[in-house]
Design an enzyme around this catalytic site. Structure first.
Site: not given
Ligand SMILES: NC(=O)c1ccc[n+]([C@@H]2O[C@H](COP(=O)([O-])OP(=O)(O)OC[C@H]3O[C@@H](n4cnc5c(N)ncnc54)[C@H](O)[C@@H]3O)[C@@H](O)[C@H]2O)c1
Length: 396
Positions: A48, A50, A52, A110, A139, A234
């Site tokens: 939650a 950062t 999406f 975690d 992620a 990808y």
């Molecule tokens: N960035 C893109 O272009 C994109 C596009 C489409 C889909 N997505 C998908 O969206 C999802 C989120 O990606 P994002 O880009 O927002 O990533 P991000 O790195 O901004 O956010 C990841 C989040 O996961 C949390 N996290 C990571 N490891 C953790 C753990 N072990 N325990 C608890 N929390 C943990 C982090 O604290 C953070 O809140 C992913 O599934 C990604 O594949 C991303």
């Protein structure tokens, strides 16, 4: 302390608490400007802090007046050392939620562990009773499996053959060729364990067993498809296998939730600059070309615009949730428009270190990257002495 960006490769070692606060406030204002969503009232966001996930929490709270519990894995600050941006984002989010009279609590740990799942369930039971929506937005490069104790590492590799294509170092603007060796079976399996759907399913099982899922509950995880040019690394690479697994898990979850009228969905989102996507070769070049085109067409979106649209026009649109032939929600529709993709493909061929300055939006990429860490926001005095010891109020 005076906090400046300290870049190392794909990450920035510092984060600015006031800038992160400004980022959260801007997202809240955007959601408010789009009007109320007839959406969920009790929401759990896993991941939650950062990207999406943060946008999902903000949209739930400020678009739909939802109580939110956020789970994330972030570094708190130490004297003289800033926290990770997700920590400051969450501190700011809770502060704004409190001001608005909205319930918001967070768990830093975690999400793959049984302990954090149990802690979350206990919090739901004590404070909310049940949840109506669960967003799964993790992620992570690693996962310690809660049953075996084995640590799995995900990799970003092609499958079958070596992949060679262009990439850009977004700090310098240097366009070069990159070759990535294909994954072996172990790499593929590990990536599926980390980024596939097993953990999502475990969360849903644990919450169902504990009785904390409301009748008619919805859960959504995020996926990506993207263009042909990034396919080998990808969608047809190791991460793509994990996303295939995540997408099939949505159907399994729907099956398991039948008796409480629940549904599991995957939403395919747009390519955006986040901490996770900056680390994937080839993607930053694609994103900088895509941004240029989408901005010129007036259809550019960041995480908050994507998720606000997902909630208002897909998940809570007052009628059936539209999906593609594979049952996926598509909010990458503007990215994948044929005219947008045709223009990006053409620019891809033309892109060199020299031409990218003109034909790509490297400046926009860099700006978004700085923004992730709370830098580069208007209205923030970066020369001012800033307290790095900001706390997330619900985390004692
Ligand atoms: N960035 C893109 O272009 C994109 C596009 C489409 C889909 N997505 C998908 O969206 C999802 C989120 O990606 P994002 O880009 O927002 O990533 P991000 O790195 O901004 O956010 C990841 C989040 O996961 C949390 N996290 C990571 N490891 C953790 C753990 N072990 N325990 C608890 N929390 C943990 C982090 O604290 C953070 O809140 C992913 O599934 C990604 O594949 C991303």
């Amino acid at each position: 302390m005076i906090i400046e960006p300290r870049m190392r490769g794909f990450i920035c070692l510092t984060a600015h608490p006031k800038g992160c606060e400004q980022n959260v406030k801007n997202q809240i204002e955007y959601v408010k400007s789009k009007g109320k969503i007839n959406g969920p009232k009790r929401v759990l966001v896993i991941g939650a802090s950062t990207g999406f996930g943060l946008a999902s929490r903000i949209t739930s709270a400020f678009g739909s007046d939802a109580s939110t519990i956020g789970v994330f894995f972030e570094k708190p600050p130490m004297e003289g050392k800033t926290a990770s941006p997700g920590w400051y984002n969450s501190a700011a989010f809770e502060q704004e939620a409190q001001k608005a009279g909205l319930y918001a609590k967070s768990i830093n740990g975690d999400a793959f562990s049984n302990e954090v799942k149990q802690q979350t369930i206990d919090m739901i039971k004590a404070d909310l009773g049940q949840v109506d929506l669960i967003i799964y937005s993790l992620a992570s490069p690693v996962r310690v499996h809660p049953v075996t104790g084995v640590m799995h590492r995900s990799v970003l590799k092609p499958i079958g053959t070596t992949f060679t294509n262009k990439t850009v170092d977004f700090h310098t603007g240097n366009v070069s060729q990159v070759s990535i060796e294909p994954a072996n079976q172990e790499d593929i399996d590990n990536t599926v364990v980390v980024m596939g759907g097993e953990d999502w399913s475990m969360w849903m099982d644990a919450m169902k067993d504990a009785g904390v899922l409301a009748d008619g509950v919805t859960t959504v995880a995020y996926s990506y498809i993207g263009p042909e040019v990034t396919e080998p690394v990808y969608r047809k690479g190791t991460i793509g296998r994990a996303k295939d697994h995540l997408e099939s898990t949505a159907f399994e979850i729907t099956d398991k939730l039948k008796d409480i009228n629940g549904k599991g969905y995957v939403s395919v989102n747009k390519a955006l600059v986040t901490q996770a996507s900056s680390a994937i070769p080839v993607i930053p070049l694609y994103i900088s070309l895509l941004y240029k085109i989408m901005k010129a067409e007036g259809i550019h979106e960041g995480c908050i615009e994507q998720i606000q649209r997902l909630f208002q026009q897909r998940l809570y649109n007052g009628s059936e949730i539209p999906t593609d032939d594979k049952g996926r929600i598509r909010i990458d529709d503007w990215e994948m428009r044929a005219d947008v993709q045709a223009q990006v493909s053409k620019l891809w061929e033309e892109s060199t270190t020299e031409s990218l300055v003109e034909i790509g939006d490297l400046a926009g990429y860099k700006q978004d990257f700085l923004n992730l860490f709370g830098f580069g926001f208007e209205g923030v005095d970066y020369l001012a002495d800033t307290d790095e010891m900001v706390q997330v109020s619900s985390i004692a």
